[in-house]
Enzyme design. Sequence first.
Site, mmCIF file in Angstrom:
data_model
loop_
_atom_site.group_PDB
_atom_site.id
_atom_site.type_symbol
_atom_site.label_atom_id
_atom_site.label_comp_id
_atom_site.label_asym_id
_atom_site.label_seq_id
_atom_site.Cartn_x
_atom_site.Cartn_y
_atom_site.Cartn_z
ATOM 1 N N LYS A 117 -22.590 66.126 -7.828
ATOM 2 C CA LYS A 117 -21.605 67.122 -7.442
ATOM 3 C C LYS A 117 -21.365 67.076 -5.939
ATOM 4 C CE LYS A 117 -20.791 68.408 -11.535
ATOM 5 N NZ LYS A 117 -19.469 68.088 -12.126
ATOM 6 N N ASP A 150 -18.617 63.169 -8.261
ATOM 7 C CA ASP A 150 -17.625 64.064 -8.875
ATOM 8 C C ASP A 150 -17.296 65.191 -7.897
ATOM 9 O OD1 ASP A 150 -16.010 65.576 -10.474
ATOM 10 O OD2 ASP A 150 -17.567 66.171 -11.898
ATOM 11 N N GLU A 192 -14.833 60.489 -9.045
ATOM 12 C CA GLU A 192 -14.264 61.333 -10.098
ATOM 13 C C GLU A 192 -13.491 62.511 -9.521
ATOM 14 O OE1 GLU A 192 -15.536 64.019 -14.017
ATOM 15 O OE2 GLU A 192 -16.830 62.365 -13.346
ATOM 16 N N ASP A 239 -10.602 63.899 -14.757
ATOM 17 C CA ASP A 239 -11.150 64.940 -15.626
ATOM 18 C C ASP A 239 -10.218 66.144 -15.694
ATOM 19 O OD1 ASP A 239 -12.575 66.873 -16.978
ATOM 20 O OD2 ASP A 239 -14.317 66.839 -15.674
ATOM 21 N N LYS A 297 -13.086 66.760 -22.576
ATOM 22 C CA LYS A 297 -13.872 67.961 -22.865
ATOM 23 C C LYS A 297 -13.282 68.652 -24.099
ATOM 24 C CE LYS A 297 -15.708 69.212 -18.308
ATOM 25 N NZ LYS A 297 -15.490 67.989 -17.536
#
Length: 367
Positions: free
Chosen positions: A165, A193, A218, A241, A265
């Site tokens: 993260k 990400d 990402e 994403d 997702k």
Amino acid sequence: MKITRIFAHRVELPLREGNYKWSGGKSVTVFDSTIVGVETDAGVVGYGEVCPLGAAYLPAYAEGVRSGLRELAPHLIGLDPRGVAAVNHRMDAALKGHPYAKSGVDVACWDIIGKDWGVPVCVALGGRFGERVRLYRAISQEAPDAMAAKVAGYRAEGYTRFQLKVGGDPDTDIERIRAVRAVLRPGDRLVADANTGWTQHEAVRVARAVRDLDVYIEQPCLTYEECLSVRRRTDHPFVLDENIDGLDTLLRARADLAMDVVNLKISKLGGLTKAKQARDLCVSMGIAMTLEDTWGGDVATAAIAHLAHSTPEDLRFTSTDFNSYVTVSTATGAPQRVDGFMAAGSAPGLGITVRPEVLGRPVVDVS
């Protein structure tokens, strides 16, 4: 077979590590999850789970799931839950948008299909590919050395895929990426990400600063256009994403060659039916996928496992086991991590049995 009742339980899922931090200073300590039940006149009950990552990640929030169910449920009584296309058509007609609020019902219908057919959901979704599903571990945003230490610890537990993260101060993020990559081995995969946290110029700067490292980038920026600009200015493999929320954006991204991997997702797309559509489209186009959900516990992890296990291995970049992140178990029979892998269950449906003593009384109940 007809739907006779739709109900839902609210369950709090505390995190084992205490909190989870990502871009923009956002954090969660306890997840607010909704376990959805669909009951039929044949005595078969299916379950799904919807657990948004707080209210500031995607256009979704926990109470919105339950409010959406109260709006949707009266329109679904009397439908055959095995007709998932018809169920989804009715939900989309009754409530515009809000796919996450529909996801739990759709997953519960797939649980019913598996139980009715006597097969695991992964078989109903297309068949089982391989013996197990490789997992990634999300590493909450901290100081570079702390994140590197956590990665080393999880690597010792068998993980070889890590989602770091970032999306904070670019200088610190460069240190984070370098510190973590240094503790990994050849063959390990590292994804930086940013969860939309960088501006375009920051994303380009970070990508250039770590050009010598083996790392995936990402969702660096908020908009699709910004991400595409960054993608065209970096040699790193690229993951999208947050911007991919339906078939239209997926097709656009494919046409623009905007990514190498896409994160699908379940609840963001509206359930297993629409996630399967996106998955099958990616398979036909040769796009690798991370298959997961926004968050959850045992029920969500079971759904993730069945979607992932029914995806060809060469296009299954990774998946995740959310039930290992939280301290509360809501069901028995859910997949459990072994050496960085999990497997979809072999029992009919999702293969789980909910724990009534954990779920408590329903907070939504429509019949």
